[in-house]
Design an enzyme around this catalytic site. Sequence first.
Site, PDB file in Angstrom:
ATOM      1  N   ARG A 114      69.209 -20.973  -9.148  1.00 50.18           N
ATOM      2  CA  ARG A 114      69.360 -21.319 -10.369  1.00 50.18           C
ATOM      3  C   ARG A 114      68.557 -22.126 -11.013  1.00 50.18           C
ATOM      4  NH1 ARG A 114      72.319 -18.973 -14.573  1.00 50.18           N
ATOM      5  NH2 ARG A 114      72.851 -20.734 -16.389  1.00 50.18           N
ATOM      6  N   GLU A 115      68.079 -23.309 -10.332  1.00 47.89           N
ATOM      7  CA  GLU A 115      67.105 -24.316 -11.129  1.00 47.89           C
ATOM      8  C   GLU A 115      65.751 -23.752 -11.442  1.00 47.89           C
ATOM      9  OE1 GLU A 115      67.670 -27.110 -12.215  1.00 47.89           O
ATOM     10  OE2 GLU A 115      69.698 -27.632 -11.367  1.00 47.89           O
ATOM     11  N   SER A 116      65.152 -22.960 -10.281  1.00 42.86           N
ATOM     12  CA  SER A 116      63.685 -22.636 -10.623  1.00 42.86           C
ATOM     13  C   SER A 116      63.362 -21.364 -10.403  1.00 42.86           C
ATOM     14  CB  SER A 116      62.996 -23.432  -9.637  1.00 42.86           C
ATOM     15  OG  SER A 116      63.399 -23.241  -8.195  1.00 42.86           O
ATOM     16  N   TYR A 127      75.933 -22.901 -15.602  1.00 43.50           N
ATOM     17  CA  TYR A 127      75.314 -23.316 -14.551  1.00 43.50           C
ATOM     18  C   TYR A 127      76.382 -23.321 -13.063  1.00 43.50           C
ATOM     19  CZ  TYR A 127      72.795 -26.299 -11.145  1.00 43.50           C
ATOM     20  OH  TYR A 127      72.036 -27.137 -10.319  1.00 43.50           O
TER      21      TYR A 127
END
Length: 648
Positions: free
Chosen positions: A498-500, A605
């Site tokens: 999810r972050e990168s 998120y």
Amino acid sequence: MHHKSLVRGLSTLVTTLTLSVSLPLFADDRAMREALEAARSQQWSRIDQSAVDGHILAGYIEYHRLRHQLPHVEPNQVLDFMARHADSPLAEWMRGQAQSQYGQAGRYSDLLAVSDGPPAGGERQCYYYTALHDRDPATAVQGGRDLWLVGHSQSSACDPLFSRLRANGGITADDIWERKMLAWQSGESGLMSFLGRQLGSDWQGARDAVEVLSRDYAAITRVPTHIGPNGAGSGPLFAAAMHGFTRADTEAALEAWRKIAAHIPIESHHRQEIEHDLAFYSMVRNVTHNLAWVDDVLPRLASGSLLELRVRNALASRDWSGAIGWIEMMPEETRLDSRWQYWLARAKEIQGDSIAANQAYARAAQGRNFFGFAASDRLGQPYSLGLERASFNEEYRSEVAQWPVVQRTHALMRIGEQGLANSEWYSAIERANEEQARALADYAQRQGWYAKLVQTTITGRMWDALDWRFPEAYRESFMRWGESTGVDPYLLMGIARRESAYNTEALSPAGARGLMQLMPGTATLLARQLGISDPGPYGVLEPEMNIRLGSTYIRDMIDRYRGNRLAAAAAYNAGPGRVDRWLRDAPEEFDLFVESIPFRETRDYVQAVLAYRVIFESLANGGNTDGIAMLSAHETNVRYDASLLARN
């Protein structure tokens, strides 16, 4: 980890992708790297042409040479270059350069010769519609008006177009006033003054009204209702004034609107815009005195986004009957989303209608997302993944490896041009048919190009190709540091995905870095906590270090919230201070807690990370979801309030 509120014709591609081209793989990469640097700076004498002729990247040198010659080349040369490089982004880049250069030089017929419809970008559009004015005036006028009616300044390239449209009536005084009001909304005072000077004395009363309202929005009930000649300026003025008033004082704005709404002559789209703003801010700010009006106006506004917000407010107050009513009022596409079918089921269940509840849960459970999985848990059934897999034989894979786009991508990566390599790859995905796109995804997976692979599935809309969307990237590191920190490794994978999206060099606008998006300051503190050297802003990009530090941080968040991964994931995204505050005012149930998170980014998120971990664990289990749970029994049943904090 942000700690903030937080991607033409296909015939040429088919030909070039499905034939093995007998070009040399590469001639001299060092010579090509030096030639490309020289070409960018127009130092042609530094280029050893014999060393780059025949290189798979020779088109890049030719691109810079031809670009430098513009606009003093004929359009047939541009078109020839584009035809020879139709399977590369070079073709469209050259088109854009030619449009800009021909437009700046006033070579409008040449601009149209290389164009294939309206270009992207305001400056090129201005050149294009100026060129088109004599050939297709109706289209040019409409395009020019679209460029005019914005609240910000446009490029000087638009000046000739705007001058022609004003001269022939394509842009009227009414349009000048409307743009002035858009500039007011955007806070562009310089543009407002410029436009005001272009209006005649018959607009003086309108200018006076703006002056009054700029000092006091509440004066909106006292200014004339007919603004400008024949009242043509009323709609833009009242829309702009209410735009500012609603944001400054929503309760007073609605009170004023209810006094004037029936008496002002404005068009329906302006009225809709005003009332949409009032409804939105009334709900977001929970302006109690406005909420009855909001409920009255929502059916008429028929806005899916407003209805979603209204349902969330109903859920926050546990108004289950209201939630059902507002969900049923949603547009069908929105209503059938897993999220809203889940909440419809929850409301029906609480009202004792188990049959309707189970039907809605079953519809929700078809989704591959947080609420789809939560619905499956309610029904006691395995999760629905909808997994699709593709396979290719080795002969075809060998052929794919020789496709020109693959060879160019490799060559660009070898000479350190990662950005150009990505452009080559993703533009090919955009042009490819389904089989070709999947073949390229398969190739990226086998090469270990994880970031490219994930983006390939997005560009190619391969939503069910879960092995490619959620690859086993850096698996050994996630497993090792998961075991070391006691954190579920599939949760770590979900966070990194999810972050990168597995871009090891990802850098957020806030400065977060790497796979798990660590802020440099946080990385420093974590390194000190672990007794290791500070990796610094570049060392933190190294995947092993990034995963180690990210694992430590999420472990600390899990400990902070007594083992609760929902709260910990929210804290990873928005910061623990915010989550502490949210928990003190939170509803008790896990699903209501997630829905009550005030930041949309954090709300999305948390749902994504927990759903992603289910997918990662299921893929590790051969695609089988049996025995896999998104949440533990404790996470499902615990009270989400201040008692969740390990330190009160």
